[in-house]
Design a protein around this motif. Structure first.
Motif, PDB file in Angstrom:
ATOM      1  N   THR A  62       2.264   4.807   1.108  1.00 53.99           N
ATOM      2  CA  THR A  62       2.443   5.462   2.397  1.00 53.99           C
ATOM      3  C   THR A  62       1.566   6.710   2.435  1.00 53.99           C
ATOM      4  N   ASP A  84      -3.239  -7.253  12.247  1.00 56.87           N
ATOM      5  CA  ASP A  84      -3.484  -5.987  12.942  1.00 56.87           C
ATOM      6  C   ASP A  84      -2.287  -5.047  12.857  1.00 56.87           C
ATOM      7  N   ASP A  85      -1.216  -5.491  12.243  1.00 54.22           N
ATOM      8  CA  ASP A  85       0.015  -4.705  12.183  1.00 54.22           C
ATOM      9  C   ASP A  85       0.236  -4.157  10.782  1.00 54.22           C
ATOM     10  N   MET A  86       1.172  -3.237  10.686  1.00 56.22           N
ATOM     11  CA  MET A  86       1.600  -2.684   9.408  1.00 56.22           C
ATOM     12  C   MET A  86       3.117  -2.798   9.358  1.00 56.22           C
ATOM     13  N   ILE A  99       3.708   0.326   2.619  1.00 54.19           N
ATOM     14  CA  ILE A  99       3.271  -0.375   3.827  1.00 54.19           C
ATOM     15  C   ILE A  99       2.615  -1.686   3.408  1.00 54.19           C
ATOM     16  N   LYS A 124       6.368  -1.543   7.592  1.00 51.62           N
ATOM     17  CA  LYS A 124       6.793  -0.430   6.767  1.00 51.62           C
ATOM     18  C   LYS A 124       8.016  -0.830   5.940  1.00 51.62           C
ATOM     19  N   PRO A 161       0.108  -4.397   4.903  1.00 52.63           N
ATOM     20  CA  PRO A 161      -0.775  -4.784   6.006  1.00 52.63           C
ATOM     21  C   PRO A 161      -0.526  -6.254   6.362  1.00 52.63           C
ATOM     22  N   ARG A 207       0.847  -1.201   0.000  1.00 51.09           N
ATOM     23  CA  ARG A 207       0.000   0.000   0.000  1.00 51.09           C
ATOM     24  C   ARG A 207       0.880   1.248   0.000  1.00 51.09           C
TER      25      ARG A 207
END
Length: 155
Positions: free
Chosen positions: A115, A135-137, A130, A139, A132, A113
């Protein structure tokens, strides 16, 4: 014989996931030369706070940067549990001190995705995308944006 385009065979990009500043990041695997345990660095006078010094790696003098500090997080206090990721950016070899290295993550380009646009500085430019992950991302670090051609610029 006819070939079918299978979405599962779509080209995957491989990243090495890591933790710096208690945050999850990743670096494209093609930019990593090796991962090694922390070893004390020789300090350099008048270095920016994120430059920990240099190490001798098989006869080459390699600068070591604290990735968390470079990204604007609290500096890492290195212990034997931390690792250095030796990276190659064009002809430059640079070590990045991180808290840990987790795994190799293979993702397709459509999973990355953009930023979100925020106030831009060197640290935000360094996150080129990013991924996904629950529940975390995670980077994605752009080493070209993170590390200037010379290391004498301020963080």
């Amino acid at each position: 014989m006819q070939q079918h385009d299978d979405p599962k065979t779509e080209k995957q990009i491989e990243y090495v996931t890591l933790v710096a500043g208690a945050q999850n990041f990743c670096i494209e695997i093609t930019q990593i030369r090796e991962i090694r345990r922390w070893s004390p660095a020789t300090l350099l006078p008048h270095s920016p706070p994120y430059v920990l010094g240099v190490i001798n790696l098989r006869g080459a003098v390699i600068p070591i940067l604290d990735l968390a500090a470079k990204l604007g997080f609290s500096a890492i206090v290195p212990t034997e549990r931390h690792v250095i990721i030796i990276t190659a950016i064009e002809e430059r070899i640079i070590g990045l001190l991180v808290e840990s290295v987790s795994e190799i993550l293979g993702v397709s380009a459509d999973m990355v995705r953009e930023t979100p646009k925020t106030e831009e500085d060197a640290a935000t430019r360094a996150v080129e995308g990013i991924i996904p992950a629950g529940d975390d991302m995670i980077k994605i670090i752009s080493l070209d944006a993170l590390l200037p051609a010379t290391l004498d610029t301020a963080a």
